[in-house]
Motif scaffolding. Structure first.
Motif, PDB file in Angstrom:
ATOM      1  N   ASN A  91       0.797  -1.222   0.000  1.00  0.00           N
ATOM      2  CA  ASN A  91       0.000   0.000   0.000  1.00  0.00           C
ATOM      3  C   ASN A  91       0.833   1.276   0.000  1.00  0.00           C
ATOM      4  O   ASN A  91       0.273   2.369   0.050  1.00  0.00           O
ATOM      5  CB  ASN A  91      -0.975  -0.005   1.170  1.00  0.00           C
ATOM      6  N   ALA A  92       2.147   1.127  -0.079  1.00  0.00           N
ATOM      7  CA  ALA A  92       3.008   2.313  -0.098  1.00  0.00           C
ATOM      8  C   ALA A  92       2.683   3.193  -1.301  1.00  0.00           C
ATOM      9  O   ALA A  92       2.922   4.401  -1.272  1.00  0.00           O
ATOM     10  CB  ALA A  92       4.475   1.894  -0.125  1.00  0.00           C
ATOM     11  N   ARG A  93       2.096   2.598  -2.351  1.00  0.00           N
ATOM     12  CA  ARG A  93       1.746   3.399  -3.534  1.00  0.00           C
ATOM     13  C   ARG A  93       0.748   4.500  -3.198  1.00  0.00           C
ATOM     14  O   ARG A  93       0.667   5.510  -3.880  1.00  0.00           O
ATOM     15  CB  ARG A  93       1.186   2.511  -4.641  1.00  0.00           C
ATOM     16  N   PHE A  94      -0.037   4.314  -2.105  1.00  0.00           N
ATOM     17  CA  PHE A  94      -1.007   5.345  -1.738  1.00  0.00           C
ATOM     18  C   PHE A  94      -0.320   6.613  -1.218  1.00  0.00           C
ATOM     19  O   PHE A  94      -0.961   7.653  -1.124  1.00  0.00           O
ATOM     20  CB  PHE A  94      -1.987   4.809  -0.695  1.00  0.00           C
ATOM     21  N   GLY A  95       0.984   6.515  -0.894  1.00  0.00           N
ATOM     22  CA  GLY A  95       1.732   7.708  -0.482  1.00  0.00           C
ATOM     23  C   GLY A  95       1.795   8.736  -1.597  1.00  0.00           C
ATOM     24  O   GLY A  95       1.217   9.828  -1.490  1.00  0.00           O
ATOM     25  N   PRO A  96       2.487   8.402  -2.719  1.00  0.00           N
ATOM     26  CA  PRO A  96       2.528   9.355  -3.835  1.00  0.00           C
ATOM     27  C   PRO A  96       1.153   9.689  -4.407  1.00  0.00           C
ATOM     28  O   PRO A  96       0.922  10.820  -4.842  1.00  0.00           O
ATOM     29  CB  PRO A  96       3.404   8.646  -4.887  1.00  0.00           C
ATOM     30  N   MET A  97       0.224   8.718  -4.391  1.00  0.00           N
ATOM     31  CA  MET A  97      -1.118   9.005  -4.908  1.00  0.00           C
ATOM     32  C   MET A  97      -1.804  10.061  -4.041  1.00  0.00           C
ATOM     33  O   MET A  97      -2.528  10.927  -4.547  1.00  0.00           O
ATOM     34  CB  MET A  97      -1.959   7.716  -4.955  1.00  0.00           C
ATOM     35  N   GLY A  98      -1.555  10.008  -2.731  1.00  0.00           N
ATOM     36  CA  GLY A  98      -2.123  10.995  -1.810  1.00  0.00           C
ATOM     37  C   GLY A  98      -1.522  12.371  -2.036  1.00  0.00           C
ATOM     38  O   GLY A  98      -2.221  13.389  -1.958  1.00  0.00           O
ATOM     39  N   VAL A 218       5.410  -2.720  -7.956  1.00  0.00           N
ATOM     40  CA  VAL A 218       4.499  -1.621  -8.310  1.00  0.00           C
ATOM     41  C   VAL A 218       5.073  -0.273  -7.865  1.00  0.00           C
ATOM     42  O   VAL A 218       5.035   0.706  -8.606  1.00  0.00           O
ATOM     43  CB  VAL A 218       3.098  -1.855  -7.719  1.00  0.00           C
ATOM     44  N   CYS A 222       6.451   2.947 -10.247  1.00  0.00           N
ATOM     45  CA  CYS A 222       5.960   4.324 -10.158  1.00  0.00           C
ATOM     46  C   CYS A 222       7.077   5.328 -10.418  1.00  0.00           C
ATOM     47  O   CYS A 222       6.833   6.452 -10.851  1.00  0.00           O
ATOM     48  CB  CYS A 222       5.347   4.599  -8.784  1.00  0.00           C
TER      49      CYS A 222
END
Lengths: 233, 102
Positions: A91-98, A218, A222
């Motif tokens: 779920n670290a991808r939600f960092g840059p997405m946030g 993933v 990014c």
């Protein structure tokens, strides 16, 4: 004064319309999420989680990737620490997405933290308006029914999973990657550099799948977005 | 409190913290142009990575199975400008048929 309140009303209506538009755009994903939720419920029950823990995890964590990771690690005899690390990596991808949606959210830090919870893959991509812009109301409107489908699906899977049978036999596991492909095709219609970035990201992810822990491919992929720096240098 | 519940609570907190970090740290500030240029390419990068890992990734290995065949058929359908739901339905149907008769 009168005129102003009328404008405000119009804006409010328009905003409400965007919530609904987001929810409508999310309908196919809601169905796919429901199926995925049922799969998770069936899996959790087979691991002996119990109905409360299975549905509770969907309410509290509310993230398919993290919950499947936790189930996989604990189910294969791994410890809680390994399960937490796997979920965080995924779920670290939600960092840059946030970071990307941050300028479009509202209110003080607490409210922003709360609104940030509405970031999930499909809603985030659906609300992307190109050029780094995002539609806040559209994203939240798309997330709410998907969350309901995820929790409801989990409950269905735990309580009556036998009725569904094996989701893979029905080819339902192909639904999610197919939907992500749909969103990707939409993104590629924009700038030409998007195609280069997507190809690079796909290559990085494929190369890393066999050697890196789940989630890392993933996140590393990014980094392909850093190609965006070239144009402004 | 069992290990399972502790794990669930820890993951829930970590997940919420990850999602909150960007909005809280950036706040309502507008991002510099270079950051915006990177962010506008984040969606294609992320989606491409999700497509290939969910299609070909299976327990830390690359596999070419019925699911990949289904996603491939969806890709062709999208290229031929088929409606979204038709493409996705074809993906599931192809994977199901391939498993039944494969």
């Amino acid at each position: 004064m009168n005129r102003r309140s009328k404008t405000g009303e119009g804006e409010g209506k328009e905003r409400l319309g965007r919530y609904y538009a987001g929810a409508r755009a999310a309908v196919p994903f809601v169905l796919a999420t429901l199926v995925l939720g049922v799969s998770f419920g069936v899996l959790a029950r087979s691991l002996g989680w119990g109905a409360v823990a299975a549905v509770g995890s969907s309410v509290l964590i509310c993230s398919g990737s993290a919950q499947f990771a936790v189930a996989a690690v604990l189910g294969s005899g791994g410890g809680p620490f390994a399960a937490i690390v796997a979920a965080v990596l995924l779920n670290a991808r939600f960092g840059p997405m946030g970071v990307a949606v941050a300028p479009y959210l509202k209110g003080g830090p607490l409210r922003r933290a709360f609104e940030g919870q509405a970031v999930i893959d499909a809603s985030w991509a659906l609300a992307s308006r190109g050029g780094g812009r995002f539609d806040r109301e559209f994203m939240i409107g798309a997330t709410i029914p998907q969350v309901a489908a995820w929790i409801g699906g989990t409950a269905l899977g735990v309580l009556g999973g036998d009725l569904v049978g094996d989701p893979e036999r029905l080819g339902l596991d192909a639904i999610f990657p197919a939907f992500f492909l749909v969103l990707l095709v939409d993104e590629l219609r924009g700038a030409g550099s998007a195609v280069t970035v997507a190809l690079l990201a796909a290559a990085v992810a494929l190369l890393l799948v066999p050697v890196a822990p789940p989630g890392v491919p993933v996140i590393a992929a990014c980094a392909a977005a850093l190609l965006g720096l070239r144009r402004t240098l | 409190m069992t290990t399972l519940w502790l794990t669930i609570l820890a993951v829930a907190l970590a997940n919420a913290a990850i999602k909150a970090s960007g909005p809280v740290l950036v706040g309502g500030r507008e991002l510099p142009p270079r950051a915006t240029a990177v962010i506008s390419l984040l969606a294609p990068a992320l989606l491409a990575a999700l497509v290939v890992t969910e299609t070909f990734g299976e327990d830390g290995a690359l596999v070419l199975d019925e699911k990949a065949l289904g996603v491939g058929v969806a890709a062709v359908a999208l290229l031929l400008r088929a409606p979204v739901l038709v493409a996705v339905f074809l993906a599931a149907l192809t994977a199901a048929l391939a498993r039944a008769f494969g």
